[in-house]
Write a protein that holds these residues in place. Structure first.
Motif, PDB file in Angstrom:
ATOM      1  N   ARG A 117       0.828  -1.211   0.000  1.00 46.18           N
ATOM      2  CA  ARG A 117       0.000   0.000   0.000  1.00 46.18           C
ATOM      3  C   ARG A 117       0.864   1.263   0.000  1.00 46.18           C
ATOM      4  O   ARG A 117       0.342   2.369   0.149  1.00 46.18           O
ATOM      5  N   LYS A 177       2.319   4.340  -1.119  1.00 49.72           N
ATOM      6  CA  LYS A 177       1.976   5.190  -2.263  1.00 49.72           C
ATOM      7  C   LYS A 177       3.215   5.710  -2.987  1.00 49.72           C
ATOM      8  O   LYS A 177       3.136   6.099  -4.160  1.00 49.72           O
ATOM      9  N   PRO A 201       6.600   3.521  -6.404  1.00 50.90           N
ATOM     10  CA  PRO A 201       7.270   3.714  -7.701  1.00 50.90           C
ATOM     11  C   PRO A 201       8.538   4.556  -7.604  1.00 50.90           C
ATOM     12  O   PRO A 201       9.572   4.209  -8.182  1.00 50.90           O
ATOM     13  N   SER A 236       7.739  -2.978 -16.736  1.00 50.49           N
ATOM     14  CA  SER A 236       7.413  -2.324 -15.471  1.00 50.49           C
ATOM     15  C   SER A 236       7.803  -3.232 -14.295  1.00 50.49           C
ATOM     16  O   SER A 236       7.578  -4.444 -14.348  1.00 50.49           O
ATOM     17  N   TYR A 251       6.361  -3.265 -11.411  1.00 47.46           N
ATOM     18  CA  TYR A 251       5.212  -3.479 -10.523  1.00 47.46           C
ATOM     19  C   TYR A 251       3.921  -3.390 -11.331  1.00 47.46           C
ATOM     20  O   TYR A 251       3.888  -2.892 -12.465  1.00 47.46           O
ATOM     21  N   GLU A 284       0.035  -1.868 -10.894  1.00 49.06           N
ATOM     22  CA  GLU A 284      -0.738  -0.935 -10.084  1.00 49.06           C
ATOM     23  C   GLU A 284      -2.204  -1.320 -10.089  1.00 49.06           C
ATOM     24  O   GLU A 284      -2.850  -1.385 -11.137  1.00 49.06           O
ATOM     25  N   HIS A 338      -3.674  -1.010  -4.300  1.00 45.69           N
ATOM     26  CA  HIS A 338      -2.384  -1.593  -3.972  1.00 45.69           C
ATOM     27  C   HIS A 338      -1.466  -1.622  -5.182  1.00 45.69           C
ATOM     28  O   HIS A 338      -1.919  -1.529  -6.325  1.00 45.69           O
ATOM     29  N   PHE A 339      -0.186  -1.783  -4.890  1.00 50.11           N
ATOM     30  CA  PHE A 339       0.796  -2.162  -5.897  1.00 50.11           C
ATOM     31  C   PHE A 339       1.132  -3.630  -5.680  1.00 50.11           C
ATOM     32  O   PHE A 339       1.073  -4.135  -4.547  1.00 50.11           O
ATOM     33  N   TYR A 344       4.163  -6.592  -6.835  1.00 49.96           N
ATOM     34  CA  TYR A 344       5.430  -6.819  -7.516  1.00 49.96           C
ATOM     35  C   TYR A 344       5.907  -8.240  -7.248  1.00 49.96           C
ATOM     36  O   TYR A 344       5.417  -8.917  -6.331  1.00 49.96           O
TER      37      TYR A 344
END
Length: 336
Positions: A41, A43, A46, A74, A76, A78, A82-83, A85
């Motif tokens: 989570r 933010k 990135p 990329s 991750y 998005e 959430h993100f 990875y």
């Protein structure tokens, strides 16, 4: 597994088997390898991943756990909240434990800190004013703590938690006094060195965020990385391992001088580490929480909270004494 399948699709991977490790980590077998799918989570992930992996590439930092890239390049995915990875699943070296990992941990952390280290000049007058303000804050906070102790002792019946907090008085007083000493030490050495060290910091170092593999230490989960003084990484690590009665202090004392040497620590750096270690801010916030809302936790839970602080205080007082008497003294100083 449907959600994991959607996450892995942009990577060109398919989950054949999955195992929940934590709420945010799933171990997945893709048919040819094991990977870890992680949810975050954060933010600022990135931006943080951007500078962490730039440093890893530029400085050849092989102990920073690599990320898999999607087919579009990329690091991750998005989602709405959430993100996500993906990293390789690292197998622990057979027989590894916290005690066997301490020395390799110190060595590799020193390598990362030194390779990414820069120094910046500081304004001595501003530093002196800031340090003096911190010392005054220490005195105000301890005065407030004494008021809470008086409040507990005035009660006809003292709860087990209040009794445990009162038993912490001697150590909290000692740590507050030592904090003033270390601020003076730090300020004096900064006046000589006239510059501050900055480096890539992990931001959330704990035993669960590094693994000793057959190829060496691998640091995981760089979601909270930042550039700052390296003592913040060390103090974070100590804050997690020093809350147990069986903290391996002898191994820490063996590894710390090696870390200091390899990381290029100066006396001001050592003093700043001692300051971070002796900080009782979190303890005082928990005491305040207990005074205002004792039912926020059960009595047993409160006792567990403050018992961990007792262990922590005992251990860091020992560590700072080791820094003061064994590591801050150099061969060219007088014996007096």
């Amino acid at each position: 597994m449907a959600k994991i399948s959607r996450i892995l699709r942009p990577y060109g991977m398919y989950p054949y088997q999955g195992e929940k490790i934590t709420k945010k980590v799933i171990k997945v077998f893709t048919g040819s390898r094991y990977i870890a799918v992680k949810q975050s989570r954060e933010k600022h992930l990135p931006q943080r991943f951007g500078f962490v992996y730039h440093e890893a590439k530029e400085k050849n930092l092989t102990s920073i756990a690599p990320l898999y890239l999607t087919e579009k390049g990329s690091p991750y995915i998005e989602g709405r909240q959430h993100f996500y990875y993906v990293v390789p699943w690292f197998k622990e070296k057979e027989g590894s434990s916290l005690t066997s990992s301490i020395h390799p941990f110190f060595g590799e952390l020193a390598h990362v800190h030194r390779k990414t280290s820069v120094t910046k000049p500081i304004e001595i007058q501003q530093l002196n004013e800031w340090a003096q303000n911190q010392k005054e804050k220490i005195r105000r906070n301890f005065y407030q703590f004494e008021n809470w102790i008086d409040l507990f002792e005035a009660q006809h019946f003292m709860s087990p938690t209040a009794l445990l907090i009162c038993h912490s008085y001697r150590m909290v007083r000692q740590m507050s006094q030592l904090l003033e000493y270390w601020y003076d030490e730090w300020r004096a050495h900064m006046e000589e060195e006239k510059e501050m060290k900055y480096c890539l910091c992990h931001g959330n170092l704990s035993p669960s965020h590094f693994v000793l593999t057959s190829n060496g230490v691998m640091f995981l989960n760089w979601e909270q990385a930042f550039y700052g003084h390296p003592s913040r990484d060390l103090s974070m690590f100590f804050s997690t391992i020093c809350q147990e009665h069986d903290t391996p202090l002898s191994l820490i004392k063996e590894g710390l001088p090696v870390y200091f040497k390899d990381a290029g620590y100066t006396k001001s750096d050592m003093a700043l580490l001692a300051i971070h270690l002796l900080n009782v801010k979190d303890f005082l916030l928990d005491v305040q929480q207990y005074v205002k809302a004792p039912n926020y936790l059960t009595e047993v839970e409160w006792i567990q909270v403050f018992q961990r602080y007792q262990f922590y205080f005992e251990h860091v007082l020992d560590i700072q004494e080791f820094i003061k008497n064994d590591l801050m003294i150099t061969d060219d100083e007088d014996l007096t």
